[in-house]
Design an enzyme around this catalytic site. Structure first.
Site, PDB file in Angstrom:
ATOM      1  CG  HIS A   1       1.167  53.915 -44.907  1.00  0.00           C
ATOM      2  ND1 HIS A   1       0.464  53.623 -43.758  1.00  0.00           N
ATOM      3  CD2 HIS A   1       0.281  54.498 -45.756  1.00  0.00           C
ATOM      4  CE1 HIS A   1      -0.807  54.009 -43.912  1.00  0.00           C
ATOM      5  NE2 HIS A   1      -0.938  54.544 -45.100  1.00  0.00           N
TER       6      HIS A   1
ATOM      7  CG  ASP B   1      -3.533  59.744 -44.057  1.00  0.00           C
ATOM      8  OD1 ASP B   1      -3.251  60.390 -45.077  1.00  0.00           O
ATOM      9  OD2 ASP B   1      -3.958  58.565 -44.089  1.00  0.00           O
TER      10      ASP B   1
ATOM     11  CG  HIS C   1      -4.969  55.076 -44.847  1.00  0.00           C
ATOM     12  ND1 HIS C   1      -5.102  56.110 -45.755  1.00  0.00           N
ATOM     13  CD2 HIS C   1      -5.770  54.082 -45.272  1.00  0.00           C
ATOM     14  CE1 HIS C   1      -5.949  55.741 -46.713  1.00  0.00           C
ATOM     15  NE2 HIS C   1      -6.373  54.509 -46.443  1.00  0.00           N
TER      16      HIS C   1
HETATM   17 ZN   LIG Z   1      -4.145  57.963 -45.997  1.00  0.00          ZN
END
Ligand SMILES: [Zn+2]
Length: 308
Positions: free
Chosen positions: A126, A163, A165
């Protein structure tokens, strides 16, 4: 296959506060489980090197690095964003987490191991050029990719991110780099809720609705990612290996199992055999339910090592 397991004691020292899901218990659970199932001693163990500022500057802004360095946390914890916490030892851990990818790339490119798994924290996918986000401080995988391109002169590398996300940071960093292909599955709509943009045939996103599982995941990988990757012919394959899409992990509403992680890793091994001289560099991203995390890492490693 000879697989490296790259970690560092500093990665255990990154404190995030009581009750935070991203804790050192994750790495302990992985290592304990690998010892218990007797996989631990079949791996080639390497200490993660410390990333240099020059290596970080390939993917992060100088101002962001300066701001992190200039704000020591003598005691207690400080929030970089609502989810991302740093303590007194966190930057040291983050430098090892990013450095692990450099160590992995160097060893895999030298050929003294076939592939590598980085068991590190904090995670990275991220983190954007100029900010920490979602438990991530430096974008570890981006540091590894940039090192492969700049220090080893590769012309085509691919990232598979499973993942749960969306790896928004990695995507932002390589949005305009034709040398990098990104294929990513993630729950959608879901955190980080940043609009994702597919970029022709080079940035492929497969959003999965809440409740999706093995069937939807495998269909996306099989029908969209594998043909595109085959065409792109990556010289090195990276994996953002988050295990938070596991059905036992409360972090998400996707229902993957160990068998899915073994399967997708097996597909990656085949692809790397065909195009990349077997070279794969994988790194831990999410995965917060300790038992399923440990079992999933085992499945991932067995597939990387081709032990069945
Ligand atoms: Zn994640």
């Amino acid at each position: 296959m000879l697989t490296a397991f790259i970690s560092h004691p500093d990665c255990f020292e990154h404190e995030t506060g009581q009750g935070h899901p991203e804790s050192a218990a994750r790495l302990h659970a992985i290592e304990d489980h690998l010892i218990e199932v007797q996989l631990y001693y079949l791996l080639r163990h390497l200490d993660a090197g410390e990333v240099t500022r020059a290596q970080l500057l390939r993917v992060h802004d100088a101002d962001y690095l300066d701001a992190l360095d200039a704000s020591p946390v003598p005691d207690g914890l400080r929030h970089l964003d609502p989810d991302t916490v740093i303590g007194p030892h966190s930057l040291r851990a983050a430098r090892r987490a990013a450095g692990a990818l450099v160590t992995a790339v160097d060893h895999v490119m030298q050929g003294d191991v076939n592939n590598a798994f980085c068991a590190v924290r904090p995670p990275g996918h991220h983190a954007q050029r100029d900010r920490a986000m979602g438990f991530c401080i430096y974008n570890n995988i981006a540091v590894g990719v940039a090192h492969a391109l700049e220090a080893h002169g590769l012309e085509r590398v691919a990232i598979l991110d499973f993942d749960v996300h969306h790896g928004n940071g990695t995507e932002e960093i390589f949005a305009n780099d034709p040398r990098v292909m990104i294929c990513s599955t993630f729950q959608h709509p879901f955190y980080p809720d940043i609009p994702f943009e597919e970029n022709g045939s080079r940035i492929l996103c497969a959003p999965l609705p809440a409740g999706a599982g093995s069937r939807e995941f495998r269909a996306a990988v099989e029908t969209r990612f594998l043909p595109a990757l085959d065409q792109f012919r990556p010289q090195l394959l990276f994996i953002s290996a988050g295990f938070d899409a596991h059905r036992d992990d409360d972090m998400s509403a996707i229902n993957l199992t160990e068998a899915d992680y073994a399967w997708v890793t097996g597909c990656s091994v085949e692809l790397a055999r065909k195009h990349a001289g077997n070279r794969i560099v994988s790194t831990l991203e999410g995965g917060y339910e300790l038992r399923s995390l440990a079992r999933s890492v085992e499945a991932h490693l067995r597939a990387l090592m081709e032990l069945h």
